[in-house]
Structures are given as structure tokens and as C-alpha cells.
Design a protein around this motif. Structure first.
Motif, PDB file in Angstrom:
ATOM      1  N   VAL A   1      -8.137  -2.795   6.984  1.00 62.68           N
ATOM      2  CA  VAL A   1      -8.236  -1.394   6.620  1.00 62.68           C
ATOM      3  C   VAL A   1      -7.624  -1.169   5.254  1.00 62.68           C
ATOM      4  CG1 VAL A   1      -8.305  -0.557   8.983  1.00 62.68           C
ATOM      5  CG2 VAL A   1      -6.103  -0.838   7.845  1.00 62.68           C
ATOM      6  N   SER A   2      -8.172  -0.199   4.525  1.00 65.52           N
ATOM      7  CA  SER A   2      -7.760   0.029   3.143  1.00 65.52           C
ATOM      8  C   SER A   2      -6.780   1.188   3.008  1.00 65.52           C
ATOM      9  CB  SER A   2      -8.997   0.306   2.282  1.00 65.52           C
ATOM     10  OG  SER A   2      -9.651   1.481   2.741  1.00 65.52           O
ATOM     11  N   TYR A   3      -6.196   1.628   4.111  1.00 62.37           N
ATOM     12  CA  TYR A   3      -5.276   2.760   4.052  1.00 62.37           C
ATOM     13  C   TYR A   3      -4.159   2.554   5.062  1.00 62.37           C
ATOM     14  CZ  TYR A   3      -8.048   4.014   8.138  1.00 62.37           C
ATOM     15  OH  TYR A   3      -8.689   3.980   9.339  1.00 62.37           O
ATOM     16  N   VAL A   4      -3.108   3.325   4.892  1.00 63.80           N
ATOM     17  CA  VAL A   4      -1.979   3.310   5.817  1.00 63.80           C
ATOM     18  C   VAL A   4      -1.884   4.687   6.446  1.00 63.80           C
ATOM     19  CG1 VAL A   4       0.533   3.129   6.034  1.00 63.80           C
ATOM     20  CG2 VAL A   4      -0.700   1.591   4.517  1.00 63.80           C
TER      21      VAL A   4
ATOM     22  N   PHE B   1     -13.307   8.040  -5.884  1.00 66.36           N
ATOM     23  CA  PHE B   1     -12.406   8.312  -7.000  1.00 66.36           C
ATOM     24  C   PHE B   1     -10.968   7.962  -6.626  1.00 66.36           C
ATOM     25  CE2 PHE B   1     -15.488  11.925  -8.324  1.00 66.36           C
ATOM     26  CZ  PHE B   1     -16.315  11.013  -8.959  1.00 66.36           C
ATOM     27  N   TYR B   2     -10.377   7.059  -7.380  1.00 61.17           N
ATOM     28  CA  TYR B   2      -8.969   6.682  -7.242  1.00 61.17           C
ATOM     29  C   TYR B   2      -8.590   6.250  -5.816  1.00 61.17           C
ATOM     30  CZ  TYR B   2      -9.014   8.761 -11.814  1.00 61.17           C
ATOM     31  OH  TYR B   2      -9.335   9.041 -13.130  1.00 61.17           O
ATOM     32  N   PRO B   3      -9.296   5.242  -5.296  1.00 62.33           N
ATOM     33  CA  PRO B   3      -8.884   4.697  -3.994  1.00 62.33           C
ATOM     34  C   PRO B   3      -7.522   4.035  -4.124  1.00 62.33           C
ATOM     35  CG  PRO B   3     -10.490   3.261  -5.025  1.00 62.33           C
ATOM     36  CD  PRO B   3     -10.421   4.496  -5.874  1.00 62.33           C
ATOM     37  N   ASP B   4      -6.844   3.864  -3.004  1.00 60.21           N
ATOM     38  CA  ASP B   4      -5.537   3.229  -3.005  1.00 60.21           C
ATOM     39  C   ASP B   4      -5.625   1.892  -3.743  1.00 60.21           C
ATOM     40  OD1 ASP B   4      -3.093   1.911  -2.334  1.00 60.21           O
ATOM     41  OD2 ASP B   4      -2.948   3.117  -0.501  1.00 60.21           O
ATOM     42  N   PRO B   5      -4.815   1.694  -4.797  1.00 58.84           N
ATOM     43  CA  PRO B   5      -4.960   0.474  -5.608  1.00 58.84           C
ATOM     44  C   PRO B   5      -4.406  -0.786  -4.972  1.00 58.84           C
ATOM     45  CG  PRO B   5      -3.136   1.783  -6.437  1.00 58.84           C
ATOM     46  CD  PRO B   5      -3.807   2.607  -5.368  1.00 58.84           C
TER      47      PRO B   5
ATOM     48  N   ARG C   1      -0.599  -9.596  -3.102  1.00 57.28           N
ATOM     49  CA  ARG C   1      -0.785 -10.006  -1.706  1.00 57.28           C
ATOM     50  C   ARG C   1      -1.527  -8.946  -0.891  1.00 57.28           C
ATOM     51  NH1 ARG C   1       4.729  -8.533  -1.906  1.00 57.28           N
ATOM     52  NH2 ARG C   1       5.378  -6.979  -0.344  1.00 57.28           N
ATOM     53  N   HIS C   2      -1.650  -7.742  -1.438  1.00 53.93           N
ATOM     54  CA  HIS C   2      -2.342  -6.657  -0.743  1.00 53.93           C
ATOM     55  C   HIS C   2      -3.762  -6.421  -1.264  1.00 53.93           C
ATOM     56  CE1 HIS C   2       1.824  -4.801   0.368  1.00 53.93           C
ATOM     57  NE2 HIS C   2       1.431  -5.702   1.251  1.00 53.93           N
ATOM     58  N   HIS C   3      -4.200  -7.187  -2.247  1.00 51.69           N
ATOM     59  CA  HIS C   3      -5.521  -6.951  -2.835  1.00 51.69           C
ATOM     60  C   HIS C   3      -6.641  -7.020  -1.802  1.00 51.69           C
ATOM     61  CE1 HIS C   3      -4.428  -7.801  -7.347  1.00 51.69           C
ATOM     62  NE2 HIS C   3      -3.728  -6.819  -6.814  1.00 51.69           N
ATOM     63  N   LYS C   4      -6.441  -7.814  -0.759  1.00 56.24           N
ATOM     64  CA  LYS C   4      -7.481  -7.931   0.279  1.00 56.24           C
ATOM     65  C   LYS C   4      -7.704  -6.609   1.003  1.00 56.24           C
ATOM     66  CE  LYS C   4      -4.218  -9.565   3.797  1.00 56.24           C
ATOM     67  NZ  LYS C   4      -3.846 -10.693   4.687  1.00 56.24           N
ATOM     68  N   ARG C   5      -6.766  -5.667   0.867  1.00 50.24           N
ATOM     69  CA  ARG C   5      -6.904  -4.381   1.543  1.00 50.24           C
ATOM     70  C   ARG C   5      -7.620  -3.335   0.683  1.00 50.24           C
ATOM     71  NH1 ARG C   5      -1.784  -2.864   5.222  1.00 50.24           N
ATOM     72  NH2 ARG C   5      -3.493  -1.706   6.186  1.00 50.24           N
ATOM     73  N   ARG C   6      -7.917  -3.698  -0.543  1.00 50.72           N
ATOM     74  CA  ARG C   6      -8.638  -2.756  -1.397  1.00 50.72           C
ATOM     75  C   ARG C   6     -10.012  -2.443  -0.806  1.00 50.72           C
ATOM     76  NH1 ARG C   6      -7.170  -5.150  -7.450  1.00 50.72           N
ATOM     77  NH2 ARG C   6      -5.220  -3.948  -7.695  1.00 50.72           N
ATOM     78  N   LEU C   7     -10.425  -1.204  -0.969  1.00 49.55           N
ATOM     79  CA  LEU C   7     -11.686  -0.758  -0.375  1.00 49.55           C
ATOM     80  C   LEU C   7     -12.892  -1.429  -1.021  1.00 49.55           C
ATOM     81  CD1 LEU C   7     -13.067   1.249   1.599  1.00 49.55           C
ATOM     82  CD2 LEU C   7     -13.065   2.914  -0.266  1.00 49.55           C
ATOM     83  N   ILE C   8     -12.872  -1.541  -2.337  1.00 49.89           N
ATOM     84  CA  ILE C   8     -14.047  -2.049  -3.042  1.00 49.89           C
ATOM     85  C   ILE C   8     -14.063  -3.567  -2.997  1.00 49.89           C
ATOM     86  CG2 ILE C   8     -15.357  -2.020  -5.195  1.00 49.89           C
ATOM     87  CD1 ILE C   8     -15.106   0.691  -3.703  1.00 49.89           C
ATOM     88  N   GLN C   9     -14.763  -4.076  -1.984  1.00 49.40           N
ATOM     89  CA  GLN C   9     -14.952  -5.494  -1.727  1.00 49.40           C
ATOM     90  C   GLN C   9     -16.454  -5.750  -1.566  1.00 49.40           C
ATOM     91  OE1 GLN C   9     -12.356  -7.490  -1.776  1.00 49.40           O
ATOM     92  NE2 GLN C   9     -10.574  -6.231  -1.263  1.00 49.40           N
ATOM     93  N   PRO C  10     -16.907  -6.992  -1.699  1.00 49.74           N
ATOM     94  CA  PRO C  10     -18.350  -7.263  -1.618  1.00 49.74           C
ATOM     95  C   PRO C  10     -19.031  -6.718  -0.365  1.00 49.74           C
ATOM     96  CG  PRO C  10     -17.217  -9.186  -2.483  1.00 49.74           C
ATOM     97  CD  PRO C  10     -16.143  -8.212  -2.065  1.00 49.74           C
ATOM     98  N   GLY C  11     -18.418  -6.913   0.798  1.00 48.17           N
ATOM     99  CA  GLY C  11     -19.048  -6.436   2.022  1.00 48.17           C
ATOM    100  C   GLY C  11     -19.186  -4.932   2.067  1.00 48.17           C
TER     101      GLY C  11
END
Length: 233
Positions: A13-16, A136-140, A145-155
Motif C-alpha cells: 500500500v502507498s499510504y499510512v 498530484f503530489y502522491p506520498d513521496p 527503503r520505502h520506494h517500493k511503497r510509491r504509488l507510481i509503479q509499472p503495475g
């Protein structure tokens, strides 16, 4: 998108989940407007949303993912009355504040979804249903080590593209340089999308400067925009 990629999107998930109560004004807006303006992902019936029925009209459907406290979303919806504007957000207080702002502007072309955008898109948005998507401005998630949680991923981008009609636009913005580079790389690699500019898009005058963007400017961080168009691969 394969089953394994769908499973990965649902587990990372891309948020807390943050706490925090709604203000009195936000709560009143929720009680007054949510029954007609809002729904939660978990309460949606199985299958795609009938947007024409929900809005009471046929119009292009634009989805904004992560509306925050709504200062941008309310103004953009007000500026585009010809669009059926859908905003999704995981924080109730943000949705309450968005409804307050939208009501003050006389907005009536806005509908809200509380919950995870992946679940919304996967289970409740038909293929090629969207005329545009804004993130616009998703959680960076700025720690490496947290980059895998970023929203903008290939899938996720492949999922977005599948829900966009041909010619629809995907507009992204961030003030974190390495995330902007990741967005550019991921979207460029998606065969169903084509960059409308040679690299970064000009910052549009129509997008309000929020207090968070101003803070980024004050800290020396430059915002970058990307605009991609859905094409036939």
C-alpha cells in the motif's frame, strides 16, 4: 496485468492510515453531503460504477487520486463543470474538508470515493471508462527503503492505462526530483502511454499552488509535471 501483479498491488500500500478526528464543520459537511456525493470502496456493489447514473448525466469522467484536503480538487471541479469529477482519498477528514470547500464554490459535478485507489480501479472502474486521471503530489516515500511503497509503479500505471479511454490524459506532479524521474521512467515504459511533451510538461497555470507546494518551493524543491496520453499500442 497478470494475477501476480494484481496481488502485489494489493499488498504494497502507498499510504499510512493516520488518525485525527474531523472538525465540527467537516463532520457537518459529511452528514449533509456524503449521502449524495460519496461512497466507500468496500460498500460499492460488485462490478463497474455506473457514473452516468451516479452523476445524473452523461459526461467525461475524470478521476483524481489522492485529493488531500481538497484545496486543489474543489477549485478544479468548479472550473470544469462539463466534467464528471471523481476524487478518491483514504482520509475521511480530507474528504470532509473537500466537501466544505466544494459546497462554498457551488460545485455540483463532484463525487467522492473513500478507500484504496487500487481496489477502486481493479473492481469498480470499467476498461476505457476514464477521460483523464490526475495524481498530484502522491506520498513521496523519500527514504530509499520505502520506494517500493510509491504509488507510481509499472503495475499501477498499467492498471491506470487500461481504465483510460484512447486519447485520455494521465497528469502527474511531484516536488521530489527522484520520484519525478521514476514517474517519467515508468510511464515512458508503458506501451499504452505516450508523453505529450519532450520530457517534463510545463506547470499548468490552472492548477492552484497549494500550501504544500509553496513549502516545497520555500525549501528549494522544484515541482515537475508529466502529461501522458493513452494510445493504441
Amino acid at each position: 496485468m497478470g494475477t501476480s501483479e494484481q496481488a502485489r498491488l494489493r499488498t504494497v500500500v502507498s499510504y499510512v492510515k493516520r488518525g485525527g478526528r474531523m472538525t465540527v464543520g467537516q463532520q457537518r459537511a459529511w452528514e449533509r453531503l456524503w449521502p449524495s456525493w460519496g461512497t466507500t470502496v468496500v460498500e460499492l456493489p460488485e462490478g463497474p460504477i455506473d457514473f452516468a447514473d451516479w452523476f445524473g448525466r452523461q459526461a467525461p469522467v475524470l478521476l483524481e487520486i489522492g485529493s488531500g484536503m481538497g484545496e486543489t480538487t474543489a477549485r478544479l471541479a468548479a472550473a470544469e463543470p462539463e466534467v464528471n469529477y471523481v476524487a478518491t482519498e483514504v482520509y475521511e477528514a480530507g474528504l470532509g474538508q473537500l466537501m466544505l470547500r466544494a459546497e462554498q464554490l457551488g460545485v455540483d459535478n463532484l463525487r467522492l470515493v473513500h478507500g484504496d485507489a487500487v481496489d477502486l480501479l481493479t473492481g469498480h472502474v470499467a476498461e476505457e471508462a476514464l477521460s483523464g486521471v490526475r495524481v498530484f503530489y502522491p506520498d513521496p516515500w523519500h527514504k530509499k527503503r520505502h520506494h517500493k511503497r510509491r504509488l507510481i509503479q509499472p503495475g499501477f500505471v498499467a492498471l491506470l492505462a487500461s481504465r483510460m479511454a484512447e486519447g485520455a490524459t494521465l497528469h502527474l506532479a511531484t516536488d521530489w526530483a527522484d520520484y519525478a524521474e521514476q514517474m517519467l521512467e515508468v510511464c515512458t515504459a508503458e506501451p499504452a502511454l505516450r508523453n505529450r511533451h519532450d520530457g517534463w510538461a510545463p506547470r499548468p497555470d490552472w492548477r492552484p499552488v497549494t500550501k504544500f507546494e509553496q513549502r516545497a518551493r520555500d525549501s528549494g524543491r522544484e515541482s515537475r509535471d508529466l502529461v501522458f496520453t493513452k494510445v493504441t499500442p
